[in-house]
Design an enzyme around this catalytic site. Sequence first.
Site, PDB file in Angstrom:
ATOM      1  N   ARG A 182       0.843  -1.129  -0.217  1.00 24.82           N
ATOM      2  CA  ARG A 182      -0.085  -0.046  -0.155  1.00 24.82           C
ATOM      3  C   ARG A 182       0.867   1.264  -0.112  1.00 24.82           C
ATOM      4  O   ARG A 182       0.524   2.402   0.739  1.00 24.82           O
ATOM      5  CB  ARG A 182      -0.907   0.200   1.239  1.00 24.82           C
ATOM      6  CG  ARG A 182      -1.900  -1.242   1.237  1.00 24.82           C
ATOM      7  CD  ARG A 182      -2.789  -1.192  -0.053  1.00 24.82           C
ATOM      8  NE  ARG A 182      -3.614  -2.390  -0.134  1.00 24.82           N
ATOM      9  CZ  ARG A 182      -3.200  -3.594  -0.656  1.00 24.82           C
ATOM     10  NH1 ARG A 182      -2.185  -3.776  -1.328  1.00 24.82           N
ATOM     11  NH2 ARG A 182      -4.234  -4.816  -0.466  1.00 24.82           N
ATOM     12  N   SER A 231     -11.575  -0.297   1.982  1.00 28.00           N
ATOM     13  CA  SER A 231     -10.823  -0.662   2.884  1.00 28.00           C
ATOM     14  C   SER A 231     -10.669   0.874   3.890  1.00 28.00           C
ATOM     15  O   SER A 231      -9.818   1.434   3.398  1.00 28.00           O
ATOM     16  CB  SER A 231      -9.899  -1.521   3.009  1.00 28.00           C
ATOM     17  OG  SER A 231     -10.291  -2.922   2.463  1.00 28.00           O
ATOM     18  N   GLU A 301      -5.758   3.730   5.197  1.00 28.79           N
ATOM     19  CA  GLU A 301      -5.645   3.574   3.718  1.00 28.79           C
ATOM     20  C   GLU A 301      -6.516   4.478   2.970  1.00 28.79           C
ATOM     21  O   GLU A 301      -6.130   4.561   1.816  1.00 28.79           O
ATOM     22  CB  GLU A 301      -6.223   1.973   3.602  1.00 28.79           C
ATOM     23  CG  GLU A 301      -5.802   1.465   2.070  1.00 28.79           C
ATOM     24  CD  GLU A 301      -6.235   0.068   1.956  1.00 28.79           C
ATOM     25  OE1 GLU A 301      -6.786  -0.411   0.958  1.00 28.79           O
ATOM     26  OE2 GLU A 301      -5.677  -0.715   2.974  1.00 28.79           O
TER      27      GLU A 301
END
Length: 318
Positions: A182, A231, A301
């Site tokens: 990420r 998410s 995120e």
Amino acid sequence: MTAAALSSPPGGGLLARLPAVRGRYSEGYELAKVTWFRVGGPAEVLFKPEDADDLAAFLAGTPDDVPVTVIGVGSNLLVRDGGVPGVVVRLGRAFAGIEVRDNLLHVGGAALDVNIAQAARDAGLGGLEFLCGIPGTLGGALRMNAGAYGREIRDVLVSATAVDRSGRLHSLTAEQMGLTYRHCAIPHDWLFTGAVLRGEKADTAAISARMDEIRTSREDSQPVRSRTGGSTFANPVGAKAWELIDRAGCRGLLRGGAQVSEKHCNFLINTGDATAADLEDLGEDVRRRVRETSGVELRWEIRRIGLRAATPPSAGDV
């Protein structure tokens, strides 16, 4: 303010400081209508470039002190209630092309991830099925090394193109991207305009079956019919964010019109009348409870941009 299409800026305000473009400027554009959460304040100015040359000319001609923020389809984004100062760039159809040559897909930065997966399937190329489970665009996937169902963008990336803040075009190898979990090492003010992805020859029926499995799994486990931002937190090393959130007693937790999903507690939901502050503050509450119960510091995120309501504008806040 009412959105207005312009080819060149009039005298007055931020628009007067921006270069003439072939694309479209819209002043006071309500970003809530293009984000999945359906919350947040307006963009001071929204810019939709006509093509890559128009984008480069805009960046080259925009003063350095004017904040420039790029957004995709708003699927993993929270726009704060005070809006976004400066210019928000949103790439359109000119950046959404997908062309298959041999085992390679040449893809524009605004192409939807699900469309990329479908194009690969139609060409008999496997390995990109995971993209049908990621609700966003290629540009966003490159920026965060998006992944799902066991694969990430770095697993299929050959190269990418990006325009920097001065309007210069860069061609980047997969290695230069510095993709980790990420995370992307490319400067945050560079805008991704496209990439080349690699597929592998495979049976079309098998590819379709895998995509069906991913869609079913996503619908069964995630609140896909709700106003959510995907998410919320990245998984910490050796742990799953949703399990830590659940153990901290946060499943179903409410704050104003925001709620931690009962179905998947790493998702925040706008139940109907949430503000961006409700959602962000609920997320911070979850982070605090997880930290207190497990000692783990969850990392957002979801990308958060703009100003909280009644906060004086500052370029550093974007």
